[in-house]
Design an enzyme around this catalytic site. Structure first.
Site, PDB file in Angstrom:
ATOM      1  N   LYS A   1       0.832  -1.207   0.000  1.00  0.00           N
ATOM      2  CA  LYS A   1       0.000   0.000   0.000  1.00  0.00           C
ATOM      3  C   LYS A   1       0.868   1.259   0.000  1.00  0.00           C
ATOM      4  CE  LYS A   1      -1.773   1.696   3.974  1.00  0.00           C
ATOM      5  NZ  LYS A   1      -1.570   3.148   4.178  1.00  0.00           N
ATOM      6  N   ASN A   2       1.875   1.288   0.874  1.00  0.00           N
ATOM      7  CA  ASN A   2       2.646   2.518   1.030  1.00  0.00           C
ATOM      8  C   ASN A   2       3.590   2.804  -0.136  1.00  0.00           C
ATOM      9  OD1 ASN A   2       1.291   2.984   3.355  1.00  0.00           O
ATOM     10  ND2 ASN A   2       3.017   2.631   4.746  1.00  0.00           N
TER      11      ASN A   2
ATOM     12  N   CYS B   1      -5.006  12.897  12.798  1.00  0.00           N
ATOM     13  CA  CYS B   1      -5.615  11.574  12.716  1.00  0.00           C
ATOM     14  C   CYS B   1      -5.451  10.907  14.061  1.00  0.00           C
ATOM     15  CB  CYS B   1      -4.978  10.752  11.608  1.00  0.00           C
ATOM     16  SG  CYS B   1      -3.287  10.367  11.951  1.00  0.00           S
TER      17      CYS B   1
ATOM     18  N   ARG C   1       0.335  14.786  13.034  1.00  0.00           N
ATOM     19  CA  ARG C   1       0.888  14.560  11.697  1.00  0.00           C
ATOM     20  C   ARG C   1       0.850  15.781  10.772  1.00  0.00           C
ATOM     21  NH1 ARG C   1      -1.037   8.640   9.722  1.00  0.00           N
ATOM     22  NH2 ARG C   1       0.901   8.617   8.572  1.00  0.00           N
TER      23      ARG C   1
ATOM     24  N   ASP D   1       4.893   0.863  12.015  1.00  0.00           N
ATOM     25  CA  ASP D   1       3.701   0.174  11.505  1.00  0.00           C
ATOM     26  C   ASP D   1       3.618  -1.287  11.967  1.00  0.00           C
ATOM     27  OD1 ASP D   1       2.841   2.453  10.296  1.00  0.00           O
ATOM     28  OD2 ASP D   1       3.332   1.852   8.247  1.00  0.00           O
TER      29      ASP D   1
ATOM     30  N   ARG E   1      -8.504  -0.453   4.737  1.00  0.00           N
ATOM     31  CA  ARG E   1      -7.605   0.531   4.123  1.00  0.00           C
ATOM     32  C   ARG E   1      -6.239  -0.092   3.844  1.00  0.00           C
ATOM     33  NH1 ARG E   1      -6.459   4.807   7.795  1.00  0.00           N
ATOM     34  NH2 ARG E   1      -4.919   5.080   6.182  1.00  0.00           N
TER      35      ARG E   1
HETATM   36  C1  UD1 Z   1       4.340   7.041   6.345  1.00  0.00           C
HETATM   37  C2  UD1 Z   1       3.493   5.803   6.185  1.00  0.00           C
HETATM   38  C3  UD1 Z   1       2.990   5.321   7.537  1.00  0.00           C
HETATM   39  C4  UD1 Z   1       4.166   5.126   8.503  1.00  0.00           C
HETATM   40  C5  UD1 Z   1       5.043   6.381   8.556  1.00  0.00           C
HETATM   41  C6  UD1 Z   1       6.321   6.181   9.366  1.00  0.00           C
HETATM   42  C7  UD1 Z   1       2.499   6.065   3.989  1.00  0.00           C
HETATM   43  C8  UD1 Z   1       1.286   6.332   3.174  1.00  0.00           C
HETATM   44  N1  UD1 Z   1       2.362   6.111   5.328  1.00  0.00           N
HETATM   45  O1  UD1 Z   1       3.517   8.064   6.888  1.00  0.00           O
HETATM   46  O2  UD1 Z   1       2.302   4.084   7.349  1.00  0.00           O
HETATM   47  O3  UD1 Z   1       3.665   4.875   9.805  1.00  0.00           O
HETATM   48  O4  UD1 Z   1       5.433   6.761   7.214  1.00  0.00           O
HETATM   49  O5  UD1 Z   1       7.049   5.116   8.884  1.00  0.00           O
HETATM   50  O6  UD1 Z   1       3.560   5.779   3.466  1.00  0.00           O
HETATM   51  N2  UD1 Z   1       6.253  15.013  10.423  1.00  0.00           N
HETATM   52  C9  UD1 Z   1       6.295  16.369  10.668  1.00  0.00           C
HETATM   53  N3  UD1 Z   1       6.131  17.230   9.614  1.00  0.00           N
HETATM   54  C10 UD1 Z   1       5.931  16.789   8.330  1.00  0.00           C
HETATM   55  C11 UD1 Z   1       5.912  15.392   8.093  1.00  0.00           C
HETATM   56  C12 UD1 Z   1       6.073  14.527   9.164  1.00  0.00           C
HETATM   57  O7  UD1 Z   1       6.468  16.809  11.804  1.00  0.00           O
HETATM   58  O8  UD1 Z   1       5.790  17.620   7.420  1.00  0.00           O
HETATM   59  C13 UD1 Z   1       6.429  14.060  11.550  1.00  0.00           C
HETATM   60  C14 UD1 Z   1       5.189  13.176  11.777  1.00  0.00           C
HETATM   61  O9  UD1 Z   1       4.223  13.819  12.563  1.00  0.00           O
HETATM   62  C15 UD1 Z   1       5.800  11.970  12.434  1.00  0.00           C
HETATM   63  C16 UD1 Z   1       7.176  11.864  11.762  1.00  0.00           C
HETATM   64  O10 UD1 Z   1       7.435  13.154  11.203  1.00  0.00           O
HETATM   65  O11 UD1 Z   1       5.971  12.187  13.810  1.00  0.00           O
HETATM   66  C17 UD1 Z   1       7.273  10.821  10.673  1.00  0.00           C
HETATM   67  O12 UD1 Z   1       6.185  10.944   9.791  1.00  0.00           O
HETATM   68  P1  UD1 Z   1       6.282  10.540   8.234  1.00  0.00           P
HETATM   69  O13 UD1 Z   1       7.482   9.690   8.044  1.00  0.00           O
HETATM   70  O14 UD1 Z   1       6.158  11.759   7.417  1.00  0.00           O
HETATM   71  O15 UD1 Z   1       4.972   9.646   8.066  1.00  0.00           O
HETATM   72  P2  UD1 Z   1       3.986   9.592   6.843  1.00  0.00           P
HETATM   73  O16 UD1 Z   1       4.714   9.831   5.563  1.00  0.00           O
HETATM   74  O17 UD1 Z   1       2.777  10.414   7.141  1.00  0.00           O
END
Ligand code: UD1
Length: 420
Positions: free
Chosen positions: A22-23, A117, A122, A307, A399
């Site tokens: 999925k990711n 969420c 996030r 995850d 999902r």
């Molecule tokens: C992706 C995965 C999710 C997984 C996560 C961490 C997908 C669709 N989802 O989520 O399943 O749990 O990686 O491996 O691929 N953050 C900020 N600012 C930003 C972006 C992120 O502060 O602009 C923080 C987030 O709140 C979190 C951390 O960075 O604490 C990591 O998040 P991130 O790696 O971005 O997760 P996702 O890409 O949302």
């Protein structure tokens, strides 16, 4: 709303196939916006989030054709809108991944702000900062992120101060069409990012350092069509392995990639599992024994994935001994512990740490899924509980897990879905 009813106490035994990731599927589908030629994606999992991303592309005028095996051809040659509306973004945060490609290719993108969420706030600030570094002008208007640029984006150095999977994906996709070279430092190294980069390279992008924390992207004027197969889902793989370990079972998973799960496999071996691997398969055998509790700490790849945290918490709940689970990525991702305690588990939460004292058997109870991986952990808990557990709000599971009841049934589980 549908619910799952699981009668616990069955030892999982058998063989199943692992679906596409999925990711990976979500950013790769978003990447089709970078080309004016058709891109064909195969091995897509049949999941709600994937359907939502396809719907999102469709509502912007991307020509979509889907065959019976879930191969999708996406043609962004005739885009009619570069707006990702609130109605779709609110159902899936990963919609933010269309921002970089839309901006890079069409120089104008409007994407609804994704909300918080269940697992934390996030934010997307790092995505926006990376695009600004590439020359984007970003304004927030009526709950929408409006990103524009005059002509092509400009290659730049981007240094992420937190490792972000989505942020890295948006940055690398945008950089492929920028003028000049971009260097993305402290990039996430998750296998799904490698998969996305490999797809971009198949479309004509010039990227080096793939798989490392520094991605070097030499921008090209255009990307072309390609055909690309999504990699197997490492989290689905890990989830079934943990389910088998918790039930003291023996399973074989086909069409997977055993090389992306080292941190998870090490912990399963520590729990007492016998693991064997081939080129595209993995097997786990508990030899009928109860798992031993393991301690884990989540961190970016290649460390233990957030995850997989909830699933290990469920296994620890019925394991021998005490396991400590530390969540360092998301601030509110131990919530499933409260539902497991309703099933008789002994889990104490202190800040971002769960202390799990294993007990011999859990007891069935009505429980509610709160997010995708938390719901998987409740399924595992239900499989080892005495009696019939009813899991509500299973739309979260749909999902991320393709045909979960069919797959578990073929491993011997007593599980059924009831429409509500
Ligand atoms: C992706 C995965 C999710 C997984 C996560 C961490 C997908 C669709 N989802 O989520 O399943 O749990 O990686 O491996 O691929 N953050 C900020 N600012 C930003 C972006 C992120 O502060 O602009 C923080 C987030 O709140 C979190 C951390 O960075 O604490 C990591 O998040 P991130 O790696 O971005 O997760 P996702 O890409 O949302």
């Amino acid at each position: 709303m549908d619910k799952l009813i699981i009668e616990g106490g069955v030892t999982l035994n058998g063989e199943i196939r692992i679906s596409g990731a999925k990711n990976s599927a979500l950013p790769i589908l978003a990447a089709t916006l970078l080309s004016a030629e058709p891109v064909t994606i195969t091995n897509l999992p049949h999941l709600h989030d994937v359907t939502t991303m396809i719907e999102l592309l469709g509502c912007m005028g991307v020509g979509i054709s889907i065959d019976e095996k879930m191969s999708v051809e996406a043609d962004a040659g005739q885009l009619t809108s570069s707006v990702a509306p609130y109605e779709l973004v609110k159902t899936m945060r990963a919609s933010i991944l269309v921002l970089g490609p839309l901006l890079a290719h069409f120089h104008d993108a409007k994407v609804s702000f994704p909300g918080g969420c269940a697992i934390g706030s996030r934010p997307v600030d790092l995505h926006l900062r990376a695009l600004e570094a590439l020359g984007a002008k970003i304004e927030i208007e009526d709950g929408y992120i409006h990103a524009t640029c005059d002509g092509r984006l400009k290659g730049a150095r981007i240094l992420f101060d937190i490792v972000t999977v989505g942020g890295t994906e948006n940055a690398v996709m945008a950089a492929t069409l920028a003028e000049g070279q971009s260097i993305i430092e402290n990039a996430a190294r998750e296998p799904e990012i490698v998969d996305l980069c490999n797809c971009l390279v198949a479309m004509g992008a010039k990227i080096s350092g793939i798989g490392s924390d520094t991605l070097i992207v030499d921008g090209v004027e255009r990307l072309h069509g390609a055909e690309y197969a999504v990699m197997p889902d490492r989290i689905e793989t890990g989830t079934y392995l943990v389910a088998a370990a918790a039930t003291r079972g023996k399973i074989k998973l086909k069409d997977t990639d055993p090389n992306q799960l080292d941190a998870v496999l090490l912990k399963l071996e520590e729990a007492g599992a016998h693991i064997e691997r081939g080129e595209d398969w993995l097997s786990l055998d508990m030899k009928g024994k109860r798992p031993k509790a393991v301690s884990i700490r989540t961190a970016p790849y290649p460390a233990f994935p957030t995850d997989m945290q909830a699933q290990f918490t469920a296994m620890n709940a019925v394991a021998e001994g005490v396991g400590t689970v530390v969540e360092t990525i998301f601030e509110n991702r131990l919530i499933q512990a409260h539902e497991m305690n309703r099933m008789g588990a002994n889990i104490q939460i202190e800040g971002n740490t769960a202390i799990v004292t294993g007990i011999e058997v859990l007891k069935a109870a009505p429980v509610m899924a709160t997010d995708l991986r938390a719901s998987a952990s409740l399924v595992i808990a239900a499989l080892v509980a005495e009696g019939e557990t009813h899991i509500e709000r299973i739309y979260h599971i749909d999902r991320g897990y393709e045909c979960i009841e069919e797959k578990l049934q073929s491993l011997g589980a007593k599980i059924r879905r009831v429409a509500g």
